[in-house]
Enzyme design. Structure first.
Site, PDB file in Angstrom:
ATOM      1  N   HIS A   9     -28.660 -48.334 -15.900  1.00 52.52           N
ATOM      2  CA  HIS A   9     -27.626 -49.316 -16.259  1.00 52.52           C
ATOM      3  C   HIS A   9     -26.445 -49.239 -15.299  1.00 52.52           C
ATOM      4  CE1 HIS A   9     -24.976 -46.167 -17.793  1.00 52.52           C
ATOM      5  NE2 HIS A   9     -26.063 -45.629 -18.330  1.00 52.52           N
ATOM      6  N   GLU A  82     -31.340 -43.179 -23.799  1.00 54.76           N
ATOM      7  CA  GLU A  82     -30.864 -41.958 -23.167  1.00 54.76           C
ATOM      8  C   GLU A  82     -31.139 -40.754 -24.071  1.00 54.76           C
ATOM      9  OE1 GLU A  82     -30.585 -40.216 -20.771  1.00 54.76           O
ATOM     10  OE2 GLU A  82     -28.725 -40.776 -19.744  1.00 54.76           O
TER      11      GLU A  82
END
Length: 205
Positions: A9, A82
């Site tokens: 990201h 994550e």
């Protein structure tokens, strides 16, 4: 041959503050938005079968910036999220180093031994192996765009290089919107590109 385009990201507010995010979220910065748009231009000529993203806001937003107006199948998968860092999430690296130096040492220098209040690196590896197996079965060939997170991509590198999780932090560093390309063919896995940021280096300020 299946090619997997893994992207971290874009830069977030907490990245700038050196604050661990994990399953929590913070907004993309102006740099993060711009870098994602630049990567979108870089990948504009690649025909993708589908886009997969972690469901975190920062990854979904990055994915949308990259694909822009293209109409592509878009799927989120929690296994691309994550690493769950439990009580560390939302805290700065300095705070954690001061309050739990021994545990942070394991996180950095012996990741295979790290165990906080969330996931272990082995937990992340196991869920990623499951994702890879499903993707290969669903897409025998073609290109997939996968927007995910820093630790996830580092663990993926370890998977593709068949190396110990204790080497997970070996270079290259995975910057925001960096591109890592892997291929899977006849059961063989290979990394073609790691942590590339050519689109950012050519950006016009």
């Amino acid at each position: 041959m299946l090619q997997l385009f893994f992207v971290r990201h874009g830069e977030t507010e907490w990245n700038v503050e050196k604050r661990l995010q994990g399953r929590l979220n913070s907004n993309l910065t102006e740099n993060g938005i711009r870098d994602a748009e630049l990567l979108g231009k870089r990948l504009a000529t690649i025909d993708f079968e589908a886009v997969y993203s972690s469901p975190s806001n920062r990854t979904v937003e990055t994915a949308k910036l990259i694909i822009d107006e293209r109409t592509l199948p878009f799927k989120t998968d929690e296994r691309l999220m994550e690493i769950d860092l439990g009580e560390w999430e939302g805290r700065t690296v300095d705070e954690i180093q001061q309050s739990e130096p021994e545990l942070y040492h394991l996180y950095q220098d012996n990741p295979s031994q790290f165990k906080g209040t969330g996931e272990t690196f082995a937990d992340v590896k196991n869920r990623l192996e499951a994702v890879l197996a499903e993707l290969v079965e669903a897409y025998p060939s073609g290109n997939l765009l996968i927007i995910t997170h820093g630790v996830v991509i580092k663990v993926l590198q370890a998977i593709f290089k068949t190396r110990s999780l204790d080497l997970v932090w070996e270079p290259p560093y995975i910057e925001g919107t960096s591109l890592t390309i892997a291929k899977i063919e006849d059961g063989k896995r290979e990394l073609l590109l790691e942590g590339d940021i050519a689109h950012k280096e050519r950006k016009i300020v």
